[in-house]
Motif scaffolding. Sequence first.
Motif, PDB file in Angstrom:
ATOM      1  N   PHE A  36     -31.006 -15.482  26.511  1.00 41.97           N
ATOM      2  CA  PHE A  36     -31.120 -15.953  25.147  1.00 41.97           C
ATOM      3  C   PHE A  36     -30.934 -17.271  24.898  1.00 41.97           C
ATOM      4  O   PHE A  36     -31.396 -17.846  23.961  1.00 41.97           O
ATOM      5  N   TYR A  37     -29.698 -17.862  25.556  1.00 42.23           N
ATOM      6  CA  TYR A  37     -29.138 -19.097  25.267  1.00 42.23           C
ATOM      7  C   TYR A  37     -29.484 -20.131  26.166  1.00 42.23           C
ATOM      8  O   TYR A  37     -29.242 -21.356  25.938  1.00 42.23           O
ATOM      9  N   ALA A  40     -31.376  -7.727  22.565  1.00 48.34           N
ATOM     10  CA  ALA A  40     -30.027  -8.498  22.157  1.00 48.34           C
ATOM     11  C   ALA A  40     -28.876  -7.510  21.716  1.00 48.34           C
ATOM     12  O   ALA A  40     -27.949  -7.864  21.986  1.00 48.34           O
ATOM     13  N   THR A  42     -25.664 -19.404  14.341  1.00 53.77           N
ATOM     14  CA  THR A  42     -25.409 -17.933  13.824  1.00 53.77           C
ATOM     15  C   THR A  42     -24.250 -17.304  14.472  1.00 53.77           C
ATOM     16  O   THR A  42     -23.284 -16.759  14.155  1.00 53.77           O
ATOM     17  N   GLY A  43     -24.565 -17.588  15.986  1.00 49.57           N
ATOM     18  CA  GLY A  43     -23.389 -16.803  16.869  1.00 49.57           C
ATOM     19  C   GLY A  43     -22.018 -17.358  16.477  1.00 49.57           C
ATOM     20  O   GLY A  43     -21.007 -16.339  16.320  1.00 49.57           O
ATOM     21  N   LEU A  48     -35.261 -15.120  10.887  1.00 51.03           N
ATOM     22  CA  LEU A  48     -35.395 -14.973   9.455  1.00 51.03           C
ATOM     23  C   LEU A  48     -35.433 -16.266   9.066  1.00 51.03           C
ATOM     24  O   LEU A  48     -35.453 -16.322   7.508  1.00 51.03           O
ATOM     25  N   ASP A  49     -34.975 -17.287   9.449  1.00 49.34           N
ATOM     26  CA  ASP A  49     -34.985 -18.648   8.889  1.00 49.34           C
ATOM     27  C   ASP A  49     -35.972 -19.479   8.938  1.00 49.34           C
ATOM     28  O   ASP A  49     -36.326 -20.629   8.365  1.00 49.34           O
ATOM     29  N   SER A  50     -36.854 -19.015   9.806  1.00 45.96           N
ATOM     30  CA  SER A  50     -37.810 -19.976  10.191  1.00 45.96           C
ATOM     31  C   SER A  50     -39.000 -20.162   9.069  1.00 45.96           C
ATOM     32  O   SER A  50     -39.108 -19.358   8.503  1.00 45.96           O
ATOM     33  N   GLY A  59     -20.745 -15.789  13.547  1.00 45.21           N
ATOM     34  CA  GLY A  59     -20.437 -14.447  13.610  1.00 45.21           C
ATOM     35  C   GLY A  59     -19.087 -14.432  14.481  1.00 45.21           C
ATOM     36  O   GLY A  59     -18.154 -13.416  14.204  1.00 45.21           O
ATOM     37  N   ASP A 102     -26.661 -13.261  27.515  1.00 44.50           N
ATOM     38  CA  ASP A 102     -26.326 -14.671  26.954  1.00 44.50           C
ATOM     39  C   ASP A 102     -27.088 -15.597  27.658  1.00 44.50           C
ATOM     40  O   ASP A 102     -27.864 -16.469  27.199  1.00 44.50           O
ATOM     41  N   GLY A 136     -30.410 -22.575  16.908  1.00 42.99           N
ATOM     42  CA  GLY A 136     -30.173 -21.908  15.459  1.00 42.99           C
ATOM     43  C   GLY A 136     -29.284 -20.482  15.850  1.00 42.99           C
ATOM     44  O   GLY A 136     -28.426 -20.377  15.236  1.00 42.99           O
ATOM     45  N   PHE A 137     -29.600 -20.015  17.129  1.00 44.19           N
ATOM     46  CA  PHE A 137     -28.888 -18.843  17.406  1.00 44.19           C
ATOM     47  C   PHE A 137     -27.601 -19.043  17.757  1.00 44.19           C
ATOM     48  O   PHE A 137     -26.516 -18.353  17.334  1.00 44.19           O
ATOM     49  N   ALA A 138     -27.333 -20.358  18.253  1.00 44.35           N
ATOM     50  CA  ALA A 138     -25.805 -20.516  18.873  1.00 44.35           C
ATOM     51  C   ALA A 138     -25.108 -20.826  17.424  1.00 44.35           C
ATOM     52  O   ALA A 138     -23.843 -20.501  17.484  1.00 44.35           O
TER      53      ALA A 138
END
Lengths: 351, 312
Positions: free
Chosen positions: A244-245, A220, A343-344, A262-264, A347, A241, A339-341
């Motif tokens: 991963f997405y 990534a 945090t993305g 890190l949030d799991s 960012g 992208d 979740g990724f989306a």
Amino acid sequence: MSKLLEVKDLRVSFNTYNGEVQAVRGVSFDLNEGETLAIVGESGSGKSVTSSALMGLLPKPQSIIKSGEILFKGEDLVKKSEKEMQKIRGKEISMVFQDPMSSLNPTMKIGNQIMEGLIKHQNMGKAEAKKKAVELLKLVGIPYPEVRVNQFPHQFSGGMRQRVVIAIALACNPKLLIADEPTTALDVTIQAQILELMKEIQQKTKSSIIFITHDLGVVANVADRVAVMYAGKIVEIGTVDDIFYNPKHPYTWGLLGSMPTLDSEDEELYTIPGTPPDMLNPPVGDAFAPRNSYALEIDTVMEPPMFKVSDTHYAATWLLHENAPKVEPPESVKRRIEGFAKTGAKGGETK
Amino acid sequence: MNTEQKLLEVIDLKKHFSAGRNKVIKAVDGVSFDVYKGETFGLVGESGSGKSTTGRTIIRLYDATSGEVKYNGEDVHGKKSKADLLKFNRKMQMIFQDPSSSLNPRMTVLDIIAEGLDVHHLVKNEKERKERVEQLLLDVGLNKEHATRFPHEFSGGQRQRIGIARALAVDPEFIICDEPISALDVSIQAQVVNLLKKLQKERGLTYLFIAHDLSMVKYISDRIGVMHLGNLVELADSDELYHNPIHPYTKSLLSAIPLPDPDYERSRTRITYDPSVHDTSEEPEFREIKPRHWVRCTTKEFEKYKKELENK
């Protein structure tokens, strides 16, 4: 952007006592100038064999390139003789190996190891090559390069040695840099430094990088495009992208799901059951089918072709066929993607 | 964090190695922490930070230079009779990093796993021995038939399962896992971590989990200690540590982890650790900055960090 490298239907096998091991079974991809392609996969998926084939470093005589073309700047590397390859290796294409401890010669000064390529490929004199070696050490961020150039590998730490290996690889301004797990043996903080260094150098030199790793976090971070390999084949390829997405292949789901974020919370990690297939007798049909809970009947009979998801995104799974049942990725993977989306988005705001 | 009963107490543990003439390497230099019953305590740090040495000293693979390790209130390092030692060894076991070099290549899996059973005389006859081993193999997700094979016939993940079965054979309470998944592939790592979690639930095990892969440590641990150059610099519940890191070294370590998320990666900025930011007017001490959150700092820094925390 022009294509620097095109690999077409590459097949590599090894002859062993037990029979023919089909390590790479029809790999095709291309690489643009200035681009970073990450190849991910488990051990034994054929990612390192693919890179050795590009370098012409496959061990002879036990390995054979059964078919395929490797077009580098339009010339087929498979057909080149060893002599011709020597002119390309280290000059046009160079490699950063995994283990910085064993890829340097312990009995040679660092400087001489960097100068070797310069003297051979660029006809430099000794004094000139040494000057360039000092410059290179400075470029890769080694303090006191004038002193360090006369030292031996054992006087360097692991991270510093990997910097030296990168300096050697960069010596002749290669068009293509192949990095085979360059940071796997290093600590996270050192890893971060090396990755930053490689990106910075890429911007300066405009070279292309093939980055082989199994660490998706690293992917990534560095990659423009990603190829996921399984059992000697590329099962999914797309931009970073896309992969991963919007992953489409169940194996990619498994890879993404098996890494905790890190949030799991306390939930169980999603795992891919079983182990990779034996490449002595690769299974009929889709090699991933035995480990795939989404496998369809056709998977055991016929190998899926590459389905097009978008212009940049392809995946080899029957699930993408128009007649296939609609399936969703497993819950935990879906949540991760969402979740990724999130945090993305965060960012993006801070930017 | 069930009952908060101290199982292991490490008090000012030091392990120094002599490296030739008048040279001493202080691998572990005054580390103190407690491990509660039933929890997973994670220990992270770079290579050379002394995390493995700490683990190995706790289980007596190394003799401590000074300091105490108390297990259930009893000193581990004091003089002990053979019988006492045997009893202690049974309670504490270890899983090693490299599954290929930690298994004897000349022994069958049966003998490897049963070695502990033999040493502690836990089985009466050959039949019982075999049954126990077969049950253990099933517990860790292998087959009965694997008992007669040799280590080289297994993949890395399977070998690590054998290592886990060996540690479980003597019914321990406490297991030190020294980088048990670092040498494994991502998909196999998840399998082994799930297995460790499952076994913990079933058997009420306590783990000391040593690793440098921070996201995995965060996932498996209840509390985490961060080591740097032989010292523990920060210790807190794992969520607290990740959300409110205080020590500059912890911050830099956390900021260096790449996550499998391209958007996050594009915006991530790395903080580099600069040891000169520290106040050197006095020797730093390990202080509790807020309940259950400890940081190594001087008095001045303590005040500064506290303000930082309040302003968050």
